[in-house]
Scaffold this motif. Structure first.
Motif, short mmCIF file in Angstrom:
data_model
loop_
_atom_site.label_atom_id
_atom_site.label_comp_id
_atom_site.label_asym_id
_atom_site.label_seq_id
_atom_site.Cartn_x
_atom_site.Cartn_y
_atom_site.Cartn_z
N LEU A 39 -44.69 -29.73 -23.77
CA LEU A 39 -43.66 -29.76 -22.73
C LEU A 39 -42.43 -28.96 -23.16
O LEU A 39 -41.83 -28.24 -22.35
N ALA A 40 -42.06 -29.09 -24.45
CA ALA A 40 -40.90 -28.34 -24.95
C ALA A 40 -41.17 -26.84 -24.91
O ALA A 40 -40.29 -26.05 -24.51
N VAL A 55 -35.07 -25.36 -14.96
CA VAL A 55 -36.38 -25.64 -15.54
C VAL A 55 -37.06 -26.80 -14.81
O VAL A 55 -38.29 -26.85 -14.71
N LEU A 56 -36.26 -27.74 -14.31
CA LEU A 56 -36.79 -28.94 -13.67
C LEU A 56 -36.58 -28.90 -12.16
O LEU A 56 -35.58 -28.36 -11.67
N ARG A 75 -40.93 -27.21 -13.59
CA ARG A 75 -41.17 -26.28 -12.48
C ARG A 75 -42.38 -25.40 -12.80
O ARG A 75 -42.29 -24.17 -12.86
N THR A 76 -43.53 -26.02 -13.02
CA THR A 76 -44.77 -25.27 -13.24
C THR A 76 -45.93 -26.19 -12.92
O THR A 76 -45.84 -27.40 -13.08
N ARG A 77 -47.06 -25.60 -12.44
CA ARG A 77 -48.27 -26.40 -12.17
C ARG A 77 -49.39 -26.05 -13.13
O ARG A 77 -50.50 -26.59 -13.01
N ARG A 78 -49.13 -25.16 -14.10
CA ARG A 78 -50.17 -24.80 -15.04
C ARG A 78 -50.51 -25.98 -15.94
O ARG A 78 -49.63 -26.68 -16.43
N LEU A 79 -51.82 -26.18 -16.15
CA LEU A 79 -52.32 -27.28 -16.98
C LEU A 79 -51.80 -28.64 -16.51
O LEU A 79 -51.73 -29.58 -17.29
N ARG A 80 -51.41 -28.73 -15.23
CA ARG A 80 -50.87 -29.96 -14.66
C ARG A 80 -49.65 -30.46 -15.43
O ARG A 80 -49.39 -31.66 -15.53
N LEU A 81 -48.88 -29.51 -15.97
CA LEU A 81 -47.70 -29.89 -16.76
C LEU A 81 -46.63 -30.55 -15.90
O LEU A 81 -45.84 -31.34 -16.40
N LEU A 126 -48.27 -42.03 -11.51
CA LEU A 126 -48.46 -40.66 -11.99
C LEU A 126 -49.75 -40.09 -11.41
O LEU A 126 -49.85 -38.93 -11.07
N THR A 127 -50.77 -40.94 -11.33
CA THR A 127 -52.01 -40.61 -10.66
C THR A 127 -52.45 -41.85 -9.91
O THR A 127 -51.83 -42.90 -10.03
N GLY A 128 -53.49 -41.72 -9.12
CA GLY A 128 -53.93 -42.87 -8.35
C GLY A 128 -55.30 -42.65 -7.77
O GLY A 128 -55.92 -41.59 -7.95
#
Length: 200
Positions: A39-40, A55-56, A75-81, A126-128
């Motif tokens: 994440l960092a 960034v967020l 602010r990214t969807r790569r690797l579900r980050l 977070l998921t469901g």
């Protein structure tokens, strides 16, 4: 008299955390520690991009009991980050690892009047169930029905099954993708015997 009063006084017992909350705290904290370097690095990569802005992302969502909170995601969807970056909300208690999707205040207001407001009874997740079972061919309201089913039947075993599916599905897809890349592209002529000629 003071001694008697002190002996009679007992501190108020703190409510015992539920098994779901214990799972959120222990597994959420462990996942956050493991994901922190990634994440960092992702946050740093976003920060150094020219004109990237913040960034967020920040959006107001409604939690358990109808309490609003600000949901922060990378602010990214790569690797579900963007999903993994919400783990601090799980540790803090705004989100659960598993639950219905977090709605915006407008989404809550659009709920049909008179219906049981089961979303107020649960923390968003977070998921469901709706996220792991979602398919593009589903009717528009089926995710909501899946979330309602979860609200009526949720238990620790179901949470663990949903978490296993949430982790397993992307891994299976990654393995399939690698397997497809590993296969050589063979044309028809690759299977023909030496000396074979097509009819003229």
């Amino acid at each position: 008299m003071v001694r008697r009063a002190l002996r009679a006084w007992k501190p108020a017992a703190l409510p015992r955390p539920s098994a779901k909350r214990v799972l959120d705290l222990t597994l959420g904290s462990a996942l956050l520690l493991l994901a922190a370097p990634l994440l960092a690095a992702a946050a740093l990569a976003l920060a150094v991009q020219p004109g990237s802005g913040d960034v967020l992302t920040r959006s107001t969502r409604v939690g358990a009991g109808g309490r609003p909170f600000v949901l922060r995601s990378l602010r990214t969807r790569r690797l579900r980050l963007h999903v993994i970056s919400r783990l601090p909300h799980v540790v803090r208690g705004d989100l659960s690892l598993v639950g219905p999707g977090p709605l915006t205040p407008d989404g809550v207001r659009d709920r049909p009047p008179g219906a049981r407001d089961w979303r107020r009874e649960l923390k968003p997740g977070l998921t469901g169930l709706a996220q792991v079972r979602h398919r593009s061919a589903m009717p528009w309201d089926e995710p909501d029905l899946l979330d309602q089913y979860y609200a009526e039947h949720h238990r620790l075993g179901l949470d663990l099954a949903i978490l296993a599916e949430a982790v397993g599905a992307p891994l299976r897809e990654a393995v399939r993708s690698l397997a497809r890349r590993g296969k050589a592209d063979l044309s028809d002529t690759d299977h023909r015997l030496p000396g074979y000629r097509t009819a003229e």
